[in-house]
Design a protein around this motif. Sequence first.
Motif, short mmCIF file in Angstrom:
data_model
loop_
_atom_site.label_atom_id
_atom_site.label_comp_id
_atom_site.label_asym_id
_atom_site.label_seq_id
_atom_site.Cartn_x
_atom_site.Cartn_y
_atom_site.Cartn_z
N GLN B 151 0.85 -1.20 0.00
CA GLN B 151 0.00 0.00 0.00
C GLN B 151 0.87 1.24 0.00
N ILE B 282 -1.65 16.30 1.19
CA ILE B 282 -2.78 15.37 1.16
C ILE B 282 -4.07 16.12 1.44
N ALA B 286 -7.59 16.46 -0.58
CA ALA B 286 -8.89 16.17 0.03
C ALA B 286 -9.80 17.38 -0.03
N LEU B 292 -10.05 10.29 -1.81
CA LEU B 292 -8.73 9.82 -1.43
C LEU B 292 -8.57 8.35 -1.74
N SER B 293 -9.66 7.70 -2.13
CA SER B 293 -9.56 6.28 -2.48
C SER B 293 -9.29 6.09 -3.97
#
Lengths: 355, 366
Positions: B151, B282, B286, B292-293
């Motif tokens: 990930q 980040i 957002a 964010l996925s």
Amino acid sequence: MSQTKKAPAPKAGQGNKFSNMTDTNLLLFITIVVFFVMYIGAILIQGKGFLKPQTFFNILNGNAALIIVSCGMSIVMITGGIDISVGGVTALVSMCCAVYLDFHNGNIFMSVLIALAIGLAFGVVQGFLVAYLDIQPFIVTLAGMFFARGMTTIVNTDPFNVQNEAFVALKDTRIIIPGLGSVNKLGKYVDAYIEIGVVAALIVVVVLFCMLRWSKLGRGFYAVGGNPQSALMLGINVRRTKFISHVLCGLLAGIGGFVYFMHVGSGSPSHAQGMEMNAIASSIIGGTLLTGGVGNLIGTFFGVLSLNTIQNIVSSAGLNDAWWTGITIAGMLCLFLVVQSVVMARKKLAIKAKS
Amino acid sequence: MTQSKEIKKPSSGLAARIFRQQMFIPLAALFLLALFNFIMDPSFYRISFDYNSVGNPVLSGNIISILDAGSELAILAIGMTLVTAATGGQDISVGAAIAISGSVVLRVLCGTNSRPDTLQAPIFVAILVSCVVAMLFGAFNGMLVAYFRIQPMVATLILFTAGRSIAAWINNNELPIISDPSFGVFGGFIPGIPIPTPIFIAAGCMIVIALVLRFTNLGLYVQSVGINESSSRLNGLNPAFIKFLTFVVLGLCVAVAGLIKVSRFSSINYSVVAKDIEMDAILAVALGGNALSGGKFNMKASIIGAYVIQFLATTLYKFKVQSTALPAYKAVVVILLVVLSAPKVREYLARIGKQIRQKTHVKEAG
């Protein structure tokens, strides 16, 4: 054609060994072996320092808080989430307790309650946002981390040592372990000791391990992390399970914060800097998968120990420059991640070949 | 309010459409902040014309400083948006990578001496080397994510832990200082031009990415990989390579941001430089309303999001908030924004809105 059919056969045979072991056990096994190999290697190469039991106990003493926090982190990760606010909460807890004990002449019992309340509050709010409003755990806990760090400086800007007598007495309490002492350079016999925090950490690990292994809730964590859809079909309340995992993590961050506070005995905005990353690293080294569903707290415990053993090795090897610690931890993390990824990929292949 | 909604149905539809627009969140946040500042202190927007200590004409004012200080964040937001869209994860190592690339620039310029009187190498060579190094580190992250299938957050955790240490190691833990004023151009002013250079650099990056998205298929491919990896593979794309590519692009963004960062001070402090910038980047993604996925992205919204964050920071500084306490306020804003933009909450609000409308309809009928 016949050749291509033959090819997977040995793979399947090899895979049986792998697939007989559950994911959790396999990764746990790797971690524990690596830890012991590393420690024995350290004894063989570095010699004396690592033979003293106290060296081992010092690793425990220094990292009791990290062990507790990492347990919480592992639980959240098993459920498929992540919590990066734990370092901030730890700093906030130690600052609040320090201010309460020193400026308001508080007693220790109340300060423990404060620590638990702060941790619980963070856990409940973050858990609610993650589980019931479906917001990504990373963003929620990122905000939580920002908030905790900011609040720490709002509570008090300057670092200071706590002078409260009752607390100092508690901080200096040492549990002596008979029979494992060693003789120091002056020829004096020194008993091996551990701090109270270590006892708390061990209790936390054992209790949570039993919970994860045998309780309905504990199995629920694995089920939800492994596959939320099928967990839902099994009748598990997915949202509540996620919520509880975050609450538990927050609570453990509170406890960990107090243990950290007992170890350092001061409040400072720069406390526990980067602890969340250490906790994540320990969990990963301990065999917890970030995708969820796989993990073991014993592994996490050994993960923390491995992380710090390698730090000790690096610093006692004379590579004292600050940058080496960071680089070795990263290297180790990299190694474990790649091993994990390879092992899981092979396992998947084996299962495929079997079916 | 209810009346205006009732008169014409399309108008309520339009309002809903605007509300549903992705650009709505960052623009509304920007507007609210601007309004708040205007009410509290109209002089916030004053821009003054001065001469700095060297004698260059300089524009100064809060707006200029927001645009100036937000440049690095805006540049990073470009790369971060691509990474987020393609992989559904975030790169948390950008701050550490900035430390590395900045360190490389200084190392090349200083040579072996940490306090040289003259530059030891042409500046463009240093820039080139730092770009290559940053892209290599980006490629490392990309390799772990794309080919080892780790990930993104965990894979970049490695560089996050090691980055600042590597940066210190590159310069032997010394703090090089460059005295040549020509290096300060990238973070300061070009002589004779009153607008800070970082604004130009950021604008240049935006133009480049706009052209790339307009004239190549990068945007489309990135989105399709983010939405459904296996179906994009079935359509002949190479998802692993596209993921890898986004990380390399982010590496390039990091190099540019790192250049501005070190040029501002002509020096570097490994443990502090670009601290927490990964979180801000980040956040910018957002705030721009990007999932964010992974999946669809809106580059403009991310860039505006970056400037909103800087606007917020400047506003808070103006109210004498300590820089260390800043994160707490930021967190509150973030939580409010994500809660408001959460699908569940939006559905709930929409349902309440519908109920109110229905009630008024019933009243009218009665």
